[in-house]
Design an enzyme around this catalytic site. Sequence first.
Site, mmCIF file in Angstrom:
data_model
loop_
_atom_site.group_PDB
_atom_site.id
_atom_site.type_symbol
_atom_site.label_atom_id
_atom_site.label_comp_id
_atom_site.label_asym_id
_atom_site.label_seq_id
_atom_site.Cartn_x
_atom_site.Cartn_y
_atom_site.Cartn_z
ATOM 1 N N PRO A 7 35.625 47.452 -86.852
ATOM 2 C CA PRO A 7 35.494 47.657 -85.415
ATOM 3 C C PRO A 7 36.156 48.947 -84.943
ATOM 4 C CG PRO A 7 36.962 45.819 -85.896
ATOM 5 C CD PRO A 7 36.420 46.289 -87.199
ATOM 6 N N GLU A 8 35.398 49.746 -84.236
ATOM 7 C CA GLU A 8 35.937 50.948 -83.621
ATOM 8 C C GLU A 8 36.003 50.702 -82.114
ATOM 9 O OE1 GLU A 8 34.940 54.824 -84.660
ATOM 10 O OE2 GLU A 8 34.345 54.383 -86.712
ATOM 11 N N LYS A 64 42.310 50.818 -79.899
ATOM 12 C CA LYS A 64 41.548 49.836 -80.669
ATOM 13 C C LYS A 64 42.221 48.466 -80.630
ATOM 14 C CE LYS A 64 40.415 52.720 -84.282
ATOM 15 N NZ LYS A 64 39.817 53.030 -85.589
ATOM 16 N N ARG A 287 39.038 60.383 -96.080
ATOM 17 C CA ARG A 287 37.927 59.724 -95.385
ATOM 18 C C ARG A 287 36.655 60.546 -95.575
ATOM 19 N NH1 ARG A 287 40.070 56.713 -91.057
ATOM 20 N NH2 ARG A 287 38.084 55.646 -91.176
#
Length: 297
Positions: A7-8, A64, A287
């Site tokens: 989830p972002e 977040k 990343r």
Amino acid sequence: MYPDSVPELPEVETIARGLDKRVAGDAIESVWIGSRKQPLKSPAGVIASTLEGKRIVRVHRAGKHIVFDLEAAESKAVAAKKSKPGSGVKKRQSEPPRGAAQWVVHLGMTGRMVNCEPAAEIAKHTHLIAKLGSGRELRFVDPRMFGKLSVHRGGFDPGGVEPLEVTEERFVELFRGRKTPIKSALLNQKLLRGVGNIYADESLFRAGIRPRRRAATITREQLGRLFHAVQEVLREAIALGGSSVSDYVNSDGEEGFFQLQHRVYGREGEPCLVCKTEICRVVLAGRSSHYCQKCQK
Ligand SMILES: [Zn+2]
């Protein structure tokens, strides 16, 4: 393994709105906390004593994090007496409500907040169950345990600025002159809070900026474009997520999030949707970053 379901910001916003619709106004009667310590960022006893007997005023997003604003639940008789006109001194606006606290949930990679009937089967990896006054339950489930549960009295500060609330001037100031690659700066939660890997790649594509480009070399005009791209991408994703909210608040299934169709993220080797050049992938600070060599400079 779960790159598309982490989830972002837009997913957290959607989940928080869904929870607010379902549990705002409800009271937390009792709390059960599992034996695994990893998800607990406040001691179990403190979490339980902070949540029990509180009313959920509202649920919202900060970065977040999902934030439950709590206040002491009072019996209806007391509440009615208090609201009678002329009974006692009026509360000042700045005064926090009695027993005010915040319950903060970070979903990590695989965390879920489930709002269900008590009879619903308890999923494996359930770390917290809150029994609500309505008779329903709120459960925190997280197989990989990167999620975090904490409680705060006197305000929770997630750090950084909200990407959807920041002004263009402030946004430009955050990044101007930084020697780090712009992608790393976008992911730095001390600057902007809540922008993750997917939306950083998508925003940079829309702004025509390569992820590895040093922030200091980006012009004011390009930073302005990036500001609009970040807000546009997040708003579009929130608008999409809003339509599928019931899927992940209520169910115990494994369904992922309904996301924006990615233009570069996860499309390595596929043709750019604008110029047909193959999308490249580079690893930046551990990343994956995806971009088009032709459209992004
Ligand atoms: Zn292209």
